[in-house]
Design a protein around this motif. Structure first.
Motif, PDB file in Angstrom:
ATOM      1  N   THR A  38      -5.099   4.569  -1.671  1.00  0.00           N
ATOM      2  CA  THR A  38      -4.953   5.960  -1.245  1.00  0.00           C
ATOM      3  C   THR A  38      -5.396   6.119   0.206  1.00  0.00           C
ATOM      4  O   THR A  38      -4.736   6.801   0.999  1.00  0.00           O
ATOM      5  N   ALA A  39      -6.509   5.467   0.559  1.00  0.00           N
ATOM      6  CA  ALA A  39      -6.990   5.542   1.937  1.00  0.00           C
ATOM      7  C   ALA A  39      -5.939   4.970   2.898  1.00  0.00           C
ATOM      8  O   ALA A  39      -5.643   5.558   3.942  1.00  0.00           O
ATOM      9  N   LEU A  40      -5.356   3.838   2.534  1.00  0.00           N
ATOM     10  CA  LEU A  40      -4.332   3.237   3.394  1.00  0.00           C
ATOM     11  C   LEU A  40      -3.112   4.127   3.509  1.00  0.00           C
ATOM     12  O   LEU A  40      -2.534   4.287   4.589  1.00  0.00           O
ATOM     13  N   LYS A  41      -2.688   4.707   2.379  1.00  0.00           N
ATOM     14  CA  LYS A  41      -1.519   5.586   2.418  1.00  0.00           C
ATOM     15  C   LYS A  41      -1.775   6.776   3.343  1.00  0.00           C
ATOM     16  O   LYS A  41      -0.870   7.218   4.053  1.00  0.00           O
ATOM     17  N   ALA A  42      -3.000   7.284   3.322  1.00  0.00           N
ATOM     18  CA  ALA A  42      -3.341   8.375   4.239  1.00  0.00           C
ATOM     19  C   ALA A  42      -3.260   7.892   5.687  1.00  0.00           C
ATOM     20  O   ALA A  42      -2.666   8.556   6.547  1.00  0.00           O
ATOM     21  N   LEU A  43      -3.811   6.710   5.950  1.00  0.00           N
ATOM     22  CA  LEU A  43      -3.795   6.166   7.314  1.00  0.00           C
ATOM     23  C   LEU A  43      -2.374   5.935   7.818  1.00  0.00           C
ATOM     24  O   LEU A  43      -2.112   6.029   9.016  1.00  0.00           O
ATOM     25  N   LEU A  44      -1.467   5.608   6.906  1.00  0.00           N
ATOM     26  CA  LEU A  44      -0.103   5.269   7.292  1.00  0.00           C
ATOM     27  C   LEU A  44       0.848   6.463   7.180  1.00  0.00           C
ATOM     28  O   LEU A  44       2.057   6.318   7.332  1.00  0.00           O
TER      29      LEU A  44
ATOM     30  N   VAL B 281      -5.059   8.103  13.857  1.00  0.00           N
ATOM     31  CA  VAL B 281      -4.811   6.670  13.977  1.00  0.00           C
ATOM     32  C   VAL B 281      -4.058   6.449  15.283  1.00  0.00           C
ATOM     33  O   VAL B 281      -3.007   7.058  15.500  1.00  0.00           O
ATOM     34  N   ALA B 282      -4.619   5.624  16.160  1.00  0.00           N
ATOM     35  CA  ALA B 282      -4.048   5.413  17.492  1.00  0.00           C
ATOM     36  C   ALA B 282      -3.799   6.760  18.183  1.00  0.00           C
ATOM     37  O   ALA B 282      -2.803   6.950  18.873  1.00  0.00           O
ATOM     38  N   GLY B 283      -4.689   7.693  17.939  1.00  0.00           N
ATOM     39  CA  GLY B 283      -4.593   9.007  18.581  1.00  0.00           C
ATOM     40  C   GLY B 283      -3.584   9.946  17.955  1.00  0.00           C
ATOM     41  O   GLY B 283      -3.353  11.038  18.473  1.00  0.00           O
ATOM     42  N   LEU B 284      -2.977   9.550  16.837  1.00  0.00           N
ATOM     43  CA  LEU B 284      -1.930  10.370  16.232  1.00  0.00           C
ATOM     44  C   LEU B 284      -2.351  10.865  14.850  1.00  0.00           C
ATOM     45  O   LEU B 284      -3.126  10.215  14.158  1.00  0.00           O
ATOM     46  N   ASP B 285      -1.822  12.020  14.480  1.00  0.00           N
ATOM     47  CA  ASP B 285      -1.990  12.534  13.127  1.00  0.00           C
ATOM     48  C   ASP B 285      -0.969  11.813  12.240  1.00  0.00           C
ATOM     49  O   ASP B 285       0.228  12.018  12.375  1.00  0.00           O
ATOM     50  N   PRO B 286      -1.440  10.956  11.354  1.00  0.00           N
ATOM     51  CA  PRO B 286      -0.489  10.093  10.635  1.00  0.00           C
ATOM     52  C   PRO B 286       0.543  10.852   9.812  1.00  0.00           C
ATOM     53  O   PRO B 286       1.679  10.413   9.704  1.00  0.00           O
ATOM     54  N   TYR B 287       0.144  11.977   9.229  1.00  0.00           N
ATOM     55  CA  TYR B 287       1.074  12.673   8.345  1.00  0.00           C
ATOM     56  C   TYR B 287       2.143  13.414   9.131  1.00  0.00           C
ATOM     57  O   TYR B 287       3.311  13.411   8.765  1.00  0.00           O
TER      58      TYR B 287
ATOM     59  N   VAL C 269       1.872   0.944  14.707  1.00  0.00           N
ATOM     60  CA  VAL C 269       1.169   0.432  13.537  1.00  0.00           C
ATOM     61  C   VAL C 269       2.161  -0.320  12.658  1.00  0.00           C
ATOM     62  O   VAL C 269       3.289   0.106  12.472  1.00  0.00           O
ATOM     63  N   CYS C 270       1.717  -1.468  12.152  1.00  0.00           N
ATOM     64  CA  CYS C 270       2.571  -2.243  11.264  1.00  0.00           C
ATOM     65  C   CYS C 270       1.806  -2.425   9.962  1.00  0.00           C
ATOM     66  O   CYS C 270       0.588  -2.524   9.979  1.00  0.00           O
ATOM     67  N   PHE C 271       2.495  -2.442   8.828  1.00  0.00           N
ATOM     68  CA  PHE C 271       1.756  -2.697   7.596  1.00  0.00           C
ATOM     69  C   PHE C 271       2.536  -3.562   6.608  1.00  0.00           C
ATOM     70  O   PHE C 271       3.755  -3.571   6.589  1.00  0.00           O
ATOM     71  N   ILE C 272       1.780  -4.311   5.858  1.00  0.00           N
ATOM     72  CA  ILE C 272       2.353  -5.079   4.755  1.00  0.00           C
ATOM     73  C   ILE C 272       1.761  -4.485   3.495  1.00  0.00           C
ATOM     74  O   ILE C 272       0.577  -4.613   3.224  1.00  0.00           O
ATOM     75  N   ALA C 273       2.592  -3.781   2.746  1.00  0.00           N
ATOM     76  CA  ALA C 273       2.078  -2.988   1.630  1.00  0.00           C
ATOM     77  C   ALA C 273       1.589  -3.885   0.501  1.00  0.00           C
ATOM     78  O   ALA C 273       0.515  -3.710   0.001  1.00  0.00           O
ATOM     79  N   ASP C 274       2.391  -4.792   0.043  1.00  0.00           N
ATOM     80  CA  ASP C 274       1.881  -5.926  -0.725  1.00  0.00           C
ATOM     81  C   ASP C 274       2.963  -6.976  -0.779  1.00  0.00           C
ATOM     82  O   ASP C 274       4.002  -6.806  -0.161  1.00  0.00           O
ATOM     83  N   VAL C 275       2.738  -8.051  -1.470  1.00  0.00           N
ATOM     84  CA  VAL C 275       3.618  -9.205  -1.294  1.00  0.00           C
ATOM     85  C   VAL C 275       5.066  -8.974  -1.706  1.00  0.00           C
ATOM     86  O   VAL C 275       5.951  -9.648  -1.209  1.00  0.00           O
ATOM     87  N   ALA C 276       5.308  -8.021  -2.591  1.00  0.00           N
ATOM     88  CA  ALA C 276       6.636  -7.991  -3.210  1.00  0.00           C
ATOM     89  C   ALA C 276       7.592  -6.971  -2.605  1.00  0.00           C
ATOM     90  O   ALA C 276       8.625  -6.694  -3.190  1.00  0.00           O
ATOM     91  N   VAL C 277       7.286  -6.384  -1.435  1.00  0.00           N
ATOM     92  CA  VAL C 277       8.106  -5.253  -1.017  1.00  0.00           C
ATOM     93  C   VAL C 277       9.284  -5.591  -0.103  1.00  0.00           C
ATOM     94  O   VAL C 277      10.025  -4.696   0.265  1.00  0.00           O
ATOM     95  N   LEU C 278       9.490  -6.829   0.257  1.00  0.00           N
ATOM     96  CA  LEU C 278      10.722  -7.122   0.997  1.00  0.00           C
ATOM     97  C   LEU C 278      11.901  -6.953   0.036  1.00  0.00           C
ATOM     98  O   LEU C 278      11.832  -7.381  -1.107  1.00  0.00           O
ATOM     99  N   PRO C 279      12.990  -6.312   0.498  1.00  0.00           N
ATOM    100  CA  PRO C 279      14.119  -6.089  -0.408  1.00  0.00           C
ATOM    101  C   PRO C 279      14.694  -7.418  -0.893  1.00  0.00           C
ATOM    102  O   PRO C 279      14.888  -8.334  -0.111  1.00  0.00           O
ATOM    103  N   ARG C 280      14.969  -7.484  -2.181  1.00  0.00           N
ATOM    104  CA  ARG C 280      15.362  -8.757  -2.784  1.00  0.00           C
ATOM    105  C   ARG C 280      16.756  -9.215  -2.351  1.00  0.00           C
ATOM    106  O   ARG C 280      17.057 -10.391  -2.365  1.00  0.00           O
ATOM    107  N   TRP C 281      17.613  -8.254  -1.983  1.00  0.00           N
ATOM    108  CA  TRP C 281      19.009  -8.623  -1.682  1.00  0.00           C
ATOM    109  C   TRP C 281      19.172  -9.184  -0.263  1.00  0.00           C
ATOM    110  O   TRP C 281      20.174  -9.818   0.055  1.00  0.00           O
ATOM    111  N   ILE C 282      18.199  -8.948   0.609  1.00  0.00           N
ATOM    112  CA  ILE C 282      18.432  -9.260   2.019  1.00  0.00           C
ATOM    113  C   ILE C 282      18.251 -10.759   2.277  1.00  0.00           C
ATOM    114  O   ILE C 282      17.526 -11.447   1.553  1.00  0.00           O
TER     115      ILE C 282
END
Lengths: 285, 330
Positions: free
Chosen positions: A45-51, A62-68, A78-91
């Motif tokens: 939840t904290a990360l989702k708020a930050l992103l 974050v970096a001087g910006l209001d994230p929402y 800002v770059c994020f890796i949400a977790d290991v499985a989120v790259l689209p499977r078809w690509i």
């Protein structure tokens, strides 16, 4: 470099459950911060708020910006890796590299291809044909080729075997991190990130229970290893945590003078895992 | 564009990719992901060409003995050729109605289902741009693909007909008399007229524009459901539409909503008739002059069409909002 993340009174509720409860912290540029807590503590939840992926109450920059409200601008920095499985499977591998090159002005495709050349990932393969470890390597290769001010990793090694986990963090530290980067990593596997963090944020049941630089842990916390006959004396000094194993007693003290403890046994700086257990369980005893 | 890139690399501050370039890549991504965009019309073309080839072969086996004979003059052959070509477009646009709807219904849902939305959202392409790229694919790319496949199928049909005209004319002549043989030659001759093909392509372009405009509310609705529903977008979309239709018929004993829906779905295909002015126009004036500016203008001034476009834009706005602010509880 300055402050990259600034949170004041950050709160978020799902119904009556408080996922984040009045959290305040800052992250300076050039640090590697571990946001650590048990499952369901509020890390994601904290990360989702930050992103900017979820609404929140309180002040957050974050970096001087209001994230929402300024999410589109934020994703330039800002770059994020949400977790290991989120790259689209078809690509396909070459497609995802070409796509990120097309849309991200800070992405260096040559660097990404260089990282990929060191792996055994076939450039024409579809993501769904790759192993979990390869998907993570691919995602990391993309993220590391982006010149972002902040890279956020949410449980990046979840479900990977120990070799893949080790090579993930090796690549991150050797090929990516320098003083111009800032990393925020969440995990509940404390041991594997312990040696690379510069700062610790412990979160439990929506509350921040510890916020300290790694090199200050020794100044504040001390672990006393002693025998059963000294245990009562140690207990009288108010440890935040006690553990028994093989006839030895291990106590962790917060802000106690070492001189008072030294006669009772052997003193050392607690590891992050011990500290984690102490701060998470401390309140329950 | 190069200059922008170079300066972008030099200045470490605010760097932005040119938005048109981002949009181009977003559209390209859709074409990578959704192979059905090509497969559905290709299957359609294969069926049409196969059945017309079989049809041509079976002509000679017709059991009808010498019929009354067919009187064929040149304008009639033009009409037949034009109608035959345009008739081939109908299956493509019926197919398009389905591919477009299901594309729009799934394109904002699939990546939420497999969580890859979190990867797309980690890149500097806004949710507005993402949704607009999907509108562009549904309402511009798909109708143009249908147009391309239609014209290609028509061309192959014409070439096949030209190659076999002698054989077919002989068979027809045997079955129906010399007039029928002459009719076959006249028909194939008309298929070779550049004027006919120009009119055909212009008509189909018009149909593509009409199709995109008529179906915009359907596309917008599907996108909104796709962006907002927690699961099963088709079930949700169908239940909602069925529910509204049922409620209207129970409460007001009327069928306005279902009628509108039918008009916008079928209106897209009936755009064919709008463009050609229908059978009456074909009979009166022949086929070629039927795509008149006057008639196109008349079709474009339909109030139902523009109300639908407006509703479609509102739905699309809703889809952008849902894509941006929906909290994915994953």
């Amino acid at each position: 470099m300055g402050t990259l993340i600034e949170a004041k009174g950050l709160s978020k509720s799902y119904g009556s459950a408080r996922a984040l409860d009045d959290i305040s912290f800052t992250v300076e540029a050039g640090r590697i911060v571990g946001l650590i807590g048990p499952n369901g503590a509020g890390k994601t939840t904290a990360l989702k708020a930050l992103l900017g992926l979820t609404h929140y109450d309180g002040y957050l920059r974050v970096a001087g910006l209001d994230p929402y409200r300024q999410r589109d601008a934020l994703m330039q920095d800002v770059c994020f890796i949400a977790d290991v499985a989120v790259l689209p499977r078809w690509i396909r591998v070459h497609q995802v590299v070409a796509f990120v090159e097309g849309v991200h002005p800070r992405f260096r495709a040559a660097r990404c291809r260089e990282f990929l050349a060191r792996t055994s990932i076939p450039p024409k393969a579809q993501v769904k044909t790759l192993s979990k470890g390869m998907v993570t390597q691919l995602h990391l290769a993309i993220a590391m080729a982006i010149d972002a001010k902040l890279l956020v990793l949410d449980e990046p090694t979840l479900g990977l075997d120990i070799l893949a986990r080790k090579s993930f963090y090796d690549a991150l530290i050797n090929d990516y991190f320098d003083e111009t980067r800032t990393l925020l990593i969440t995990t509940h596997q404390v041991e594997e990130v312990e040696h690379l963090l510069t700062d610790l944020l412990f979160i439990n049941r929506g509350k921040l229970v510890l916020d300290t630089p790694m090199d200050r842990i020794g100044e504040r916390f001390v672990q006393l290893i002693t025998t059963a006959d000294q245990a009562a004396a140690a207990r009288a000094l108010g440890p935040i945590h006690e553990q028994q194993a093989l006839g030895r007693h291990a106590f962790i003290f917060d802000g106690k003078d070492s001189a008072a403890l030294a006669p009772l046994g052997e003193l050392r700086t607690p590891g992050v895992a011990d500290l984690f257990v102490a701060t998470m369980q401390g309140g329950r005893q | 564009m190069n200059a922008v890139l170079e300066s972008g690399k030099a200045v470490a501050g605010a760097v932005h990719a040119p938005r048109l370039r981002v949009f181009n890549w977003l559209v390209r991504r859709e074409l990578w992901e959704h192979r059905g965009i090509w497969i559905a019309p290709a299957i359609c073309a294969a069926i049409i060409l196969f059945s017309s080839a079989v049809g041509q072969m079976n002509l000679g086996d017709s059991p009808t003995p010498h019929g009354p004979g067919l009187a064929v003059n040149a304008p009639a052959a033009d009409q037949w050729a034009g109608v035959a070509l345009l008739g081939m477009a109908v299956p493509f646009y019926i197919t398009l109605l389905f591919t477009q709807f299901f594309y729009a219904l799934n394109c904002l849902f699939d990546d939420r289902k497999d969580r890859s939305v979190l990867f797309w959202k980690s890149l500097p392409a806004s949710d507005l741009e993402t949704v607009l790229s999907k509108v562009f694919v549904a309402s511009v790319v798909l109708p143009l693909v249908a147009l391309l496949f239609t014209v290609a199928t028509q061309a192959v049909f014409a070439v096949l007909a030209a190659l076999r005209v002698g054989e077919i004319a002989t068979q027809l002549g045997t079955a129906f008399g010399p007039n029928a043989a002459a009719a076959a030659h006249a028909f194939v001759g008309a298929l070779g007229s550049p004027q006919l093909w120009l009119a055909d392509v212009l008509t189909l372009l018009w149909v593509a524009v009409g199709f995109a405009l008529w179906t915009l509310p359907i596309v917008g609705y599907a996108l909104l459901v796709s962006a907002a529903t927690a699961r099963a977008p088709f079930v949700f979309a169908a239940l909602l539409v069925g529910g509204v239709g049922l409620a209207e018929s129970l409460l007001f004993n009327s069928g306005w909503f279902v009628g509108q829906l039918f008009q916008h779905a079928v209106g897209a295909i009936v755009g064919l008739e709008h463009a050609t002015g229908g059978p009456a126009a074909v009979n009166a004036h022949g086929y070629v002059p039927s795509v008149s500016g006057e008639r196109l203008l008349a079709a474009l001034t339909s109030a139902d069409l523009w109300v639908g476009v407006l509703v479609g834009l509102l739905f699309i706005g809703g889809a952008v909002w849902a894509r941006r602010y929906r909290d994915e509880n994953t």
